[in-house]
Design a protein around this motif. Structure first.
Motif, mmCIF file in Angstrom:
data_model
loop_
_atom_site.group_PDB
_atom_site.id
_atom_site.type_symbol
_atom_site.label_atom_id
_atom_site.label_comp_id
_atom_site.label_asym_id
_atom_site.label_seq_id
_atom_site.Cartn_x
_atom_site.Cartn_y
_atom_site.Cartn_z
ATOM 1 N N ARG A 46 23.900 25.256 53.805
ATOM 2 C CA ARG A 46 22.942 26.511 54.358
ATOM 3 C C ARG A 46 21.606 25.629 54.751
ATOM 4 N NH1 ARG A 46 25.828 30.076 51.298
ATOM 5 N NH2 ARG A 46 23.999 30.258 49.792
ATOM 6 N N ILE A 47 21.217 25.206 53.321
ATOM 7 C CA ILE A 47 20.156 24.636 53.078
ATOM 8 C C ILE A 47 19.633 23.361 54.182
ATOM 9 C CG2 ILE A 47 18.279 23.457 51.409
ATOM 10 C CD1 ILE A 47 19.344 25.563 49.558
ATOM 11 N N GLU A 48 20.792 22.733 54.325
ATOM 12 C CA GLU A 48 20.541 21.231 54.785
ATOM 13 C C GLU A 48 20.455 21.750 56.410
ATOM 14 O OE1 GLU A 48 22.869 16.853 55.602
ATOM 15 O OE2 GLU A 48 23.844 18.589 54.307
ATOM 16 N N SER A 49 21.357 22.522 56.917
ATOM 17 C CA SER A 49 21.100 23.057 58.188
ATOM 18 C C SER A 49 20.061 23.570 58.544
ATOM 19 C CB SER A 49 22.667 23.767 58.527
ATOM 20 O OG SER A 49 22.440 24.300 60.008
ATOM 21 N N ALA A 50 19.580 24.636 57.804
ATOM 22 C CA ALA A 50 18.413 25.431 58.079
ATOM 23 C C ALA A 50 17.142 24.237 57.958
ATOM 24 C CB ALA A 50 18.144 26.395 57.081
ATOM 25 N N ILE A 51 17.082 23.418 57.209
ATOM 26 C CA ILE A 51 15.917 22.360 57.155
ATOM 27 C C ILE A 51 15.871 21.577 58.281
ATOM 28 C CG2 ILE A 51 15.153 20.168 56.103
ATOM 29 C CD1 ILE A 51 15.870 21.565 53.341
ATOM 30 N N GLY A 55 13.254 21.350 62.083
ATOM 31 C CA GLY A 55 12.581 20.118 62.331
ATOM 32 C C GLY A 55 12.088 19.158 61.175
ATOM 33 N N TYR A 56 12.658 19.531 60.195
ATOM 34 C CA TYR A 56 12.333 18.557 58.828
ATOM 35 C C TYR A 56 13.502 17.788 58.551
ATOM 36 C CZ TYR A 56 7.980 21.015 58.815
ATOM 37 O OH TYR A 56 6.591 21.424 59.317
ATOM 38 N N ARG A 57 13.495 17.047 57.692
ATOM 39 C CA ARG A 57 14.653 16.007 57.124
ATOM 40 C C ARG A 57 15.325 16.437 55.847
ATOM 41 N NH1 ARG A 57 12.939 12.449 53.509
ATOM 42 N NH2 ARG A 57 10.790 12.138 53.443
ATOM 43 N N MET A 58 16.508 16.374 55.728
ATOM 44 C CA MET A 58 17.123 16.510 54.108
ATOM 45 C C MET A 58 17.104 15.393 53.458
ATOM 46 S SD MET A 58 18.368 18.829 52.299
ATOM 47 C CE MET A 58 19.663 19.045 51.142
ATOM 48 N N PRO A 59 16.455 15.258 52.452
ATOM 49 C CA PRO A 59 16.368 13.856 51.528
ATOM 50 C C PRO A 59 17.789 13.205 51.582
ATOM 51 C CG PRO A 59 14.928 15.393 50.502
ATOM 52 C CD PRO A 59 15.914 16.113 51.542
ATOM 53 N N ARG A 60 17.982 12.084 51.932
ATOM 54 C CA ARG A 60 19.366 11.241 51.575
ATOM 55 C C ARG A 60 19.195 10.615 50.187
ATOM 56 N NH1 ARG A 60 22.199 14.519 54.327
ATOM 57 N NH2 ARG A 60 21.521 14.412 56.559
ATOM 58 N N GLN A 61 18.835 11.256 48.992
ATOM 59 C CA GLN A 61 18.531 10.848 47.690
ATOM 60 C C GLN A 61 19.289 11.815 46.852
ATOM 61 O OE1 GLN A 61 14.309 10.591 48.298
ATOM 62 N NE2 GLN A 61 14.539 8.667 46.927
ATOM 63 N N GLU A 107 18.083 34.714 51.705
ATOM 64 C CA GLU A 107 19.236 33.795 52.298
ATOM 65 C C GLU A 107 19.156 32.925 53.727
ATOM 66 O OE1 GLU A 107 23.769 34.619 53.993
ATOM 67 O OE2 GLU A 107 23.018 35.937 52.633
ATOM 68 N N LEU A 108 19.497 32.008 53.738
ATOM 69 C CA LEU A 108 19.118 31.245 54.919
ATOM 70 C C LEU A 108 20.086 30.965 55.938
ATOM 71 C CD1 LEU A 108 17.028 28.093 53.645
ATOM 72 C CD2 LEU A 108 16.107 30.131 54.854
ATOM 73 N N SER A 109 20.141 31.328 57.273
ATOM 74 C CA SER A 109 21.235 31.109 58.129
ATOM 75 C C SER A 109 21.072 29.664 58.413
ATOM 76 C CB SER A 109 20.841 31.926 59.257
ATOM 77 O OG SER A 109 20.863 33.294 58.985
ATOM 78 N N LEU A 110 22.208 29.070 58.979
ATOM 79 C CA LEU A 110 22.236 28.099 59.642
ATOM 80 C C LEU A 110 21.154 27.373 60.666
ATOM 81 C CD1 LEU A 110 26.121 27.553 60.133
ATOM 82 C CD2 LEU A 110 24.854 27.025 57.995
ATOM 83 N N ASP A 111 20.686 28.380 61.279
ATOM 84 C CA ASP A 111 19.562 28.003 61.975
ATOM 85 C C ASP A 111 18.128 28.145 61.424
ATOM 86 O OD1 ASP A 111 19.376 30.803 61.958
ATOM 87 O OD2 ASP A 111 19.508 31.275 63.769
ATOM 88 N N GLY A 112 17.999 28.391 60.163
ATOM 89 C CA GLY A 112 16.728 28.719 59.604
ATOM 90 C C GLY A 112 16.073 30.205 59.318
ATOM 91 N N GLU A 113 16.872 31.174 59.946
ATOM 92 C CA GLU A 113 16.497 32.533 59.828
ATOM 93 C C GLU A 113 16.676 33.192 58.474
ATOM 94 O OE1 GLU A 113 15.255 34.750 62.277
ATOM 95 O OE2 GLU A 113 15.230 32.723 63.495
ATOM 96 N N LEU A 159 12.426 29.998 57.901
ATOM 97 C CA LEU A 159 12.049 29.014 57.125
ATOM 98 C C LEU A 159 10.823 28.273 57.457
ATOM 99 C CD1 LEU A 159 12.651 27.122 54.580
ATOM 100 C CD2 LEU A 159 14.296 25.730 55.739
ATOM 101 N N GLN A 160 10.712 28.020 58.792
ATOM 102 C CA GLN A 160 9.561 27.242 59.413
ATOM 103 C C GLN A 160 8.280 28.069 59.129
ATOM 104 O OE1 GLN A 160 9.169 26.712 63.756
ATOM 105 N NE2 GLN A 160 9.508 24.564 63.332
ATOM 106 N N GLU A 161 8.309 29.373 59.254
ATOM 107 C CA GLU A 161 7.263 30.139 59.019
ATOM 108 C C GLU A 161 6.678 29.912 57.419
ATOM 109 O OE1 GLU A 161 7.771 34.110 59.873
ATOM 110 O OE2 GLU A 161 7.594 33.836 62.145
ATOM 111 N N ALA A 162 7.692 29.929 56.524
ATOM 112 C CA ALA A 162 7.400 29.602 55.164
ATOM 113 C C ALA A 162 6.698 28.302 55.015
ATOM 114 C CB ALA A 162 8.605 29.846 54.329
#
Length: 512
Positions: A46-51, A55-61, A107-113, A159-162
């Protein structure tokens, strides 16, 4: 880079602050530790999809998330928002200067809601106690949390508002409510009124006594006599909720996820009416993740059990302990949860299977053995815990059709409040006692003093009806309430006589 954000875990009606430690470092894989349940372990997707959707990136680490303290189990998907912001801060995509001042849940939706959570009110109360500046919550929970004064309650739709808030690009909406205005607006917010009831003056009197002293009531009568109609109007004559009562009641409904998105504080007393097919767990609470049951959802209000003998006996018997202790403890192997359960019980039942035993006009076809078996479905110990047994008879046609105005609930409530004020002064030094029904045996002996003639009257009733010691105390409590309603310092014989009259099921003609 290591970053700390803050969230909260709810146990019973209280919350515990949880520190979400997020480390992003060279390597691969995603690890979450600190006794998370399956919903939290699945949060990565959920978090990866929301990020990404924001418009942000999920770290590949390598990402390690620790939920501290690790000794308590964390449940639910409400940690998504805090973990997501921790990952973004640890990867340098948002500033961390403001993170330490806020509890974050959602809770985050896949679209960041940001989706609603349970327990926003206890979370906010704990955040204030722990010295946090504010809370960031889903918009649907914001009014509920805003009931806590002097706390910055910020509503996040996505998520973007936060992210924009912590990067100081955009402010989040701060939600405020006026508690005084909420109470005044809803104080008489009822769709029913005692003025709707024609006749039944003796039943209204019994319910007024019950409301004045916080007593439990059982209504016995044939179908269509008005038992349910009268029971539904009992909350309209109870005193308004105090702020402390409102907060505690709202916490329970918040934890159960039963608050409407537009609700803040509960300003009217709850009225719960579970169906007779309900289970014992649904009534008193429980489950693998213990949730409050109907007895707790009715806290500071009314629990109405219609068709009482149709409830399974095991369901009724589990109420015996909370009726006395006014709380319920749900125990599991590794922990236990306490829920308050101080409610007024009002029950309704037919006198026999056909419904017409003791009816003034219609003949009962059941026979004495059938009546006895029907009434014996309700155990003696449970009946002993019900102060008022009231016989409800059908209303005559001339009373139903009369145009005479009857008393409104507001007028009756005024008298109830006066009687409650007397009790408040009486029990000012007893923090666990708020009305006559809550008196223990020691206090009953101190407060409910009767004359020698009153003792003789009560002894005669005890001998004739075969009352138990608990029923003896109940009669004294009801007598004290009747005396309070009449402004009498002493319990007179007429007060005792009226209290004894309201023990219908103890009379011989009700035993079959």
């Amino acid at each position: 880079m290591l970053v700390k954000t803050f969230s909260s875990a709810v146990y019973g009606i209280n919350a515990t602050t949880v520190t979400v430690e997020t480390l992003v470092c060279p390597g691969i894989h995603y690890h979450i530790v600190g006794l998370p349940d399956s919903a939290i372990k699945e949060s990565l997707h959920r978090i990866e999809s929301a990020i990404t959707a924001s418009g942000y990136r999920m770290p590949r680490q390598k990402i390690v998330v620790n939920l501290a303290p690790a000794a308590i189990r964390k449940e639910g998907s409400g940690y998504d928002l805090s973990i997501a912001l921790g990952i973004l801060a640890a990867s340098g995509q948002i500033q961390e200067t403001l993170l330490k001042g806020y509890i974050m849940l959602g809770e985050l939706s896949l679209d960041g809601e940001v989706q609603p959570i349970k327990g926003a009110l206890p979370v906010t109360l704990q955040a204030k106690q722990d010295g946090f500046r504010g809370v960031i919550l889903p918009s649907a929970n914001a009014r509920e949390a805003a009931a806590v004064q002097d706390m910055e309650v910020l509503a996040a739709n996505n998520l973007q508002e936060a992210i924009y808030f912590f990067n100081k690009k955009q402010k989040l909406e701060r939600v405020r409510i006026d508690i005084g205005d909420e109470f005044m607006h809803h104080i008489n917010n009822y769709d029913v009124d005692f003025s709707d009831v024609k006749g039944q003056e003796n039943i209204k009197r019994a319910l007024e006594i019950a409301a004045a002293g916080g007593h439990n009531v059982i209504l016995i009568g044939p179908p269509g006599a008005g038992k349910t109609m009268l029971a539904k109007r009992l909350p309209t004559i109870l005193p308004p909720l105090h702020l402390d009562e409102s907060l505690e009641t709202t916490k329970i409904h918040s934890v159960a996820g039963q608050l409407h998105a537009l609700s803040s504080l509960m300003t009217v007393r709850p009225f719960r009416a579970p169906h007779h097919t309900t289970s014992d767990v649904a009534l008193v609470g429980g489950g693998s993740s213990p949730q409050p049951g109907e007895v707790s959802l009715a806290h500071n209000g009314v629990l109405f059990l219609d068709e009482l003998p149709e409830f399974k006996r095991s369901v009724l018997e589990v109420m015996r302990q909370p009726l006395e202790s006014r709380n319920i403890t749900i125990s599991r192997a590794k922990f236990s949860v306490d829920y308050p359960a101080s409610f007024m019980l009002i029950a309704a039942m037919n006198p026999c299977p056909c419904g017409y035993y003791n009816h003034p006009e219609k003949e009962c076809i059941c026979g004495s053995p059938a009546v006895h078996r029907y009434l014996s479905k309700i155990s003696g110990p449970l009946l002993d815990r019900i102060d008022l047994h009231v016989e409800v008879t059908p209303v005559e046609f001339n009373k139903l059709s009369a145009a005479k105005n009857t008393e409104k609930s507001e007028v009756i409530r005024g008298r109830v409040i006066q009687a409650r004020n007397v009790q408040t002064k009486r029990f000012a030094d007893s923090p666990d006692i708020h009305n006559n029904a809550q008196m223990n045996t020691r206090v009953v002996r101190q407060v409910c003093l009767i004359s020698s003639s009153g003792k003789q009257l009560l002894q005669a009733a005890m001998d004739r009806l075969g009352l138990s010691a608990r029923a003896y105390d109940r009669i004294l409590k009801v007598s004290r309430t009747i005396a309070d309603m009449e402004g009498s310092e002493q319990i007179e014989n007429q007060h005792l006589a009226e209290a004894i009259h309201f023990r219908s099921l103890d009379r011989e003609d009700w035993t079959g």
